[in-house]
Design a protein around this motif. Structure first.
Motif, PDB file in Angstrom:
ATOM      1  N   VAL A  86      43.547  48.874  15.529  1.00 58.10           N
ATOM      2  CA  VAL A  86      44.423  47.898  14.890  1.00 58.10           C
ATOM      3  C   VAL A  86      44.167  47.916  13.381  1.00 58.10           C
ATOM      4  O   VAL A  86      43.015  47.973  12.951  1.00 58.10           O
ATOM      5  N   TYR A  87      45.237  47.872  12.611  1.00 51.73           N
ATOM      6  CA  TYR A  87      45.119  47.752  11.156  1.00 51.73           C
ATOM      7  C   TYR A  87      45.068  46.273  10.789  1.00 51.73           C
ATOM      8  O   TYR A  87      45.920  45.494  11.220  1.00 51.73           O
ATOM      9  N   ARG A  88      44.061  45.896   9.989  1.00 52.70           N
ATOM     10  CA  ARG A  88      43.900  44.517   9.537  1.00 52.70           C
ATOM     11  C   ARG A  88      43.606  44.506   8.036  1.00 52.70           C
ATOM     12  O   ARG A  88      43.007  45.433   7.502  1.00 52.70           O
ATOM     13  N   PHE A  89      43.992  43.416   7.370  1.00 49.63           N
ATOM     14  CA  PHE A  89      43.671  43.263   5.961  1.00 49.63           C
ATOM     15  C   PHE A  89      42.163  43.061   5.789  1.00 49.63           C
ATOM     16  O   PHE A  89      41.547  42.330   6.567  1.00 49.63           O
ATOM     17  N   PRO A  90      41.568  43.665   4.760  1.00 49.64           N
ATOM     18  CA  PRO A  90      40.128  43.537   4.561  1.00 49.64           C
ATOM     19  C   PRO A  90      39.703  42.203   3.952  1.00 49.64           C
ATOM     20  O   PRO A  90      38.530  41.859   3.975  1.00 49.64           O
ATOM     21  N   GLU A  91      40.672  41.439   3.430  1.00 47.71           N
ATOM     22  CA  GLU A  91      40.344  40.130   2.865  1.00 47.71           C
ATOM     23  C   GLU A  91      41.521  39.189   3.085  1.00 47.71           C
ATOM     24  O   GLU A  91      42.670  39.561   2.846  1.00 47.71           O
ATOM     25  N   ILE A  92      41.206  37.996   3.568  1.00 45.34           N
ATOM     26  CA  ILE A  92      42.251  36.991   3.789  1.00 45.34           C
ATOM     27  C   ILE A  92      41.759  35.627   3.329  1.00 45.34           C
ATOM     28  O   ILE A  92      40.552  35.369   3.256  1.00 45.34           O
ATOM     29  N   LYS A  93      42.707  34.764   3.018  1.00 49.86           N
ATOM     30  CA  LYS A  93      42.411  33.369   2.734  1.00 49.86           C
ATOM     31  C   LYS A  93      43.133  32.556   3.801  1.00 49.86           C
ATOM     32  O   LYS A  93      44.294  32.820   4.111  1.00 49.86           O
ATOM     33  N   VAL A  94      42.433  31.581   4.356  1.00 51.52           N
ATOM     34  CA  VAL A  94      42.970  30.773   5.449  1.00 51.52           C
ATOM     35  C   VAL A  94      42.883  29.291   5.077  1.00 51.52           C
ATOM     36  O   VAL A  94      41.844  28.828   4.608  1.00 51.52           O
ATOM     37  N   ARG A  95      43.968  28.582   5.308  1.00 53.19           N
ATOM     38  CA  ARG A  95      43.961  27.125   5.210  1.00 53.19           C
ATOM     39  C   ARG A  95      43.960  26.591   6.635  1.00 53.19           C
ATOM     40  O   ARG A  95      44.699  27.085   7.489  1.00 53.19           O
ATOM     41  N   ALA A  96      43.146  25.582   6.858  1.00 50.80           N
ATOM     42  CA  ALA A  96      43.028  25.029   8.209  1.00 50.80           C
ATOM     43  C   ALA A  96      42.400  23.648   8.108  1.00 50.80           C
ATOM     44  O   ALA A  96      42.240  23.100   7.013  1.00 50.80           O
ATOM     45  N   TYR A  97      42.029  23.123   9.269  1.00 52.83           N
ATOM     46  CA  TYR A  97      41.271  21.878   9.354  1.00 52.83           C
ATOM     47  C   TYR A  97      39.992  22.193  10.117  1.00 52.83           C
ATOM     48  O   TYR A  97      39.977  23.057  10.998  1.00 52.83           O
ATOM     49  N   ASP A  98      38.911  21.492   9.780  1.00 54.00           N
ATOM     50  CA  ASP A  98      37.635  21.741  10.452  1.00 54.00           C
ATOM     51  C   ASP A  98      37.512  20.866  11.701  1.00 54.00           C
ATOM     52  O   ASP A  98      38.434  20.124  12.053  1.00 54.00           O
ATOM     53  N   ILE A  99      36.364  20.926  12.322  1.00 55.81           N
ATOM     54  CA  ILE A  99      36.118  20.241  13.585  1.00 55.81           C
ATOM     55  C   ILE A  99      36.251  18.711  13.467  1.00 55.81           C
ATOM     56  O   ILE A  99      36.490  18.017  14.444  1.00 55.81           O
ATOM     57  N   LYS A 100      36.144  18.192  12.237  1.00 54.48           N
ATOM     58  CA  LYS A 100      36.277  16.741  12.012  1.00 54.48           C
ATOM     59  C   LYS A 100      37.685  16.359  11.555  1.00 54.48           C
ATOM     60  O   LYS A 100      37.964  15.193  11.296  1.00 54.48           O
ATOM     61  N   GLY A 101      38.555  17.382  11.404  1.00 57.28           N
ATOM     62  CA  GLY A 101      39.917  17.096  10.971  1.00 57.28           C
ATOM     63  C   GLY A 101      40.099  17.112   9.462  1.00 57.28           C
ATOM     64  O   GLY A 101      41.133  16.681   8.955  1.00 57.28           O
ATOM     65  N   ASN A 102      39.094  17.607   8.735  1.00 57.53           N
ATOM     66  CA  ASN A 102      39.187  17.707   7.279  1.00 57.53           C
ATOM     67  C   ASN A 102      39.865  19.005   6.876  1.00 57.53           C
ATOM     68  O   ASN A 102      39.591  20.057   7.464  1.00 57.53           O
ATOM     69  N   ARG A 103      40.708  18.955   5.849  1.00 53.82           N
ATOM     70  CA  ARG A 103      41.397  20.150   5.343  1.00 53.82           C
ATOM     71  C   ARG A 103      40.365  21.067   4.679  1.00 53.82           C
ATOM     72  O   ARG A 103      39.515  20.599   3.913  1.00 53.82           O
ATOM     73  N   ILE A 104      40.454  22.353   5.007  1.00 55.69           N
ATOM     74  CA  ILE A 104      39.530  23.335   4.422  1.00 55.69           C
ATOM     75  C   ILE A 104      40.307  24.584   4.017  1.00 55.69           C
ATOM     76  O   ILE A 104      41.415  24.833   4.490  1.00 55.69           O
ATOM     77  N   SER A 105      39.696  25.351   3.141  1.00 53.37           N
ATOM     78  CA  SER A 105      40.229  26.647   2.742  1.00 53.37           C
ATOM     79  C   SER A 105      39.061  27.614   2.803  1.00 53.37           C
ATOM     80  O   SER A 105      37.987  27.331   2.273  1.00 53.37           O
ATOM     81  N   LYS A 106      39.251  28.745   3.488  1.00 51.58           N
ATOM     82  CA  LYS A 106      38.170  29.721   3.669  1.00 51.58           C
ATOM     83  C   LYS A 106      38.664  31.102   3.271  1.00 51.58           C
ATOM     84  O   LYS A 106      39.820  31.440   3.486  1.00 51.58           O
ATOM     85  N   ARG A 107      37.760  31.887   2.719  1.00 53.06           N
ATOM     86  CA  ARG A 107      38.046  33.285   2.416  1.00 53.06           C
ATOM     87  C   ARG A 107      37.163  34.133   3.327  1.00 53.06           C
ATOM     88  O   ARG A 107      35.971  33.876   3.457  1.00 53.06           O
ATOM     89  N   GLY A 129      50.698  34.215  20.385  1.00 50.22           N
ATOM     90  CA  GLY A 129      50.953  34.952  21.617  1.00 50.22           C
ATOM     91  C   GLY A 129      50.847  36.456  21.439  1.00 50.22           C
ATOM     92  O   GLY A 129      51.358  37.219  22.253  1.00 50.22           O
ATOM     93  N   ARG A 130      50.173  36.898  20.382  1.00 45.49           N
ATOM     94  CA  ARG A 130      50.043  38.332  20.100  1.00 45.49           C
ATOM     95  C   ARG A 130      48.648  38.809  20.468  1.00 45.49           C
ATOM     96  O   ARG A 130      47.656  38.162  20.139  1.00 45.49           O
ATOM     97  N   LEU A 131      48.592  39.970  21.147  1.00 46.27           N
ATOM     98  CA  LEU A 131      47.321  40.538  21.581  1.00 46.27           C
ATOM     99  C   LEU A 131      47.178  41.966  21.063  1.00 46.27           C
ATOM    100  O   LEU A 131      48.150  42.565  20.597  1.00 46.27           O
ATOM    101  N   ILE A 132      45.979  42.516  21.196  1.00 48.45           N
ATOM    102  CA  ILE A 132      45.723  43.858  20.653  1.00 48.45           C
ATOM    103  C   ILE A 132      46.645  44.913  21.246  1.00 48.45           C
ATOM    104  O   ILE A 132      46.993  45.871  20.572  1.00 48.45           O
ATOM    105  N   VAL A 133      47.071  44.739  22.490  1.00 43.74           N
ATOM    106  CA  VAL A 133      47.945  45.731  23.122  1.00 43.74           C
ATOM    107  C   VAL A 133      49.348  45.724  22.523  1.00 43.74           C
ATOM    108  O   VAL A 133      50.160  46.603  22.826  1.00 43.74           O
ATOM    109  N   ASP A 134      49.651  44.758  21.661  1.00 46.14           N
ATOM    110  CA  ASP A 134      50.953  44.697  20.999  1.00 46.14           C
ATOM    111  C   ASP A 134      50.991  45.551  19.737  1.00 46.14           C
ATOM    112  O   ASP A 134      52.047  45.705  19.132  1.00 46.14           O
ATOM    113  N   TYR A 135      49.863  46.081  19.342  1.00 42.27           N
ATOM    114  CA  TYR A 135      49.802  46.926  18.154  1.00 42.27           C
ATOM    115  C   TYR A 135      50.091  48.378  18.527  1.00 42.27           C
ATOM    116  O   TYR A 135      49.935  48.776  19.676  1.00 42.27           O
ATOM    117  N   GLU A 136      50.498  49.148  17.540  1.00 40.35           N
ATOM    118  CA  GLU A 136      50.932  50.532  17.756  1.00 40.35           C
ATOM    119  C   GLU A 136      49.796  51.536  17.929  1.00 40.35           C
ATOM    120  O   GLU A 136      50.034  52.664  18.290  1.00 40.35           O
TER     121      GLU A 136
END
Length: 190
Positions: free
Chosen positions: A123-144, A162-169
């Motif tokens: 599978v081809y994946r980006f080597p660096e990503i930034k993610v916005r989400a919420y943590d286990i307590k419901g606080n907004r976080i940003s992670k690299r 709903g995407r799995l590794i078998v969906d990649y080429e």
């Protein structure tokens, strides 16, 4: 090792495709309500328990245990250790994660998945990503995330759509002794 209480859903078992489990794994997940409801807290707790039960797993997404919510959990260190510490600081839990930035040219790597047993897919994946989400307590976080950790995060976030590794080429690798079984399986899912 303690007994597993949570079943990980798979696209197939030792005999054939698993229609109901496949339907669940292929259904895009819903956002977790915020602020966190008691039901959401219970779902988060169930995912953490299930993940910590698994020997050798790098990550787990809520749909893999039948919870149709946007929650993922994965190790953030100790990738080569089967018996890692399982302390809260050694894994990341992301609620409603969204990749907001990608950097670099996608890199090819072989990936396995608990929901696609006995196979690996390149599978081809980006080597660096930034993610916005919420943590286990419901606080907004940003992670690299970078490199292998970025690959794991992208893999788990894919589950929420709903995407799995078998969906990649990429090429699919499986045990030679099960060649006819996997040829039948892949003829039905592609």
């Amino acid at each position: 090792m303690k007994p597993q209480n949570h079943k990980v859903l798979t696209l197939w078992d030792d005999i054939s495709l698993t229609d109901e489990e496949t339907r669940i794994l292929r259904t895009p997940s819903s956002d977790v309500p915020l602020p966190l409801t008691p039901e959401a807290r219970e779902q988060i707790s169930t995912l953490v328990e299930a993940f910590l039960e698994l020997e050798g797993a790098l990550g787990l997404a809520a749909p893999q245990i039948g919870i149709n919510r946007k929650i993922v959990i994965f190790r953030n260190k100790g990738f080569d250790e089967e018996h890692w510490s399982r302390k809260e600081r050694d894994y990341d839990l992301l609620i409603n994660p969204r990749i907001t930035q990608t950097r670099g040219e996608p890199v090819k790597g072989a990936e396995g998945c608990l929901s696609c047993p006995e196979v690996q897919v390149e599978v081809y994946r980006f080597p660096e990503i930034k993610v916005r989400a919420y943590d286990i307590k419901g606080n907004r976080i940003s992670k690299r995330y970078e490199d292998f950790l970025a690959r794991i995060a992208q893999h788990e976030i894919d589950h929420l759509d709903g995407r799995l590794i078998v969906d990649y080429e990429g090429p699919i690798y499986f045990p030679k002794e099960k060649k006819s079984f996997f040829e039948r399986i892949f003829a039905k899912i592609t």
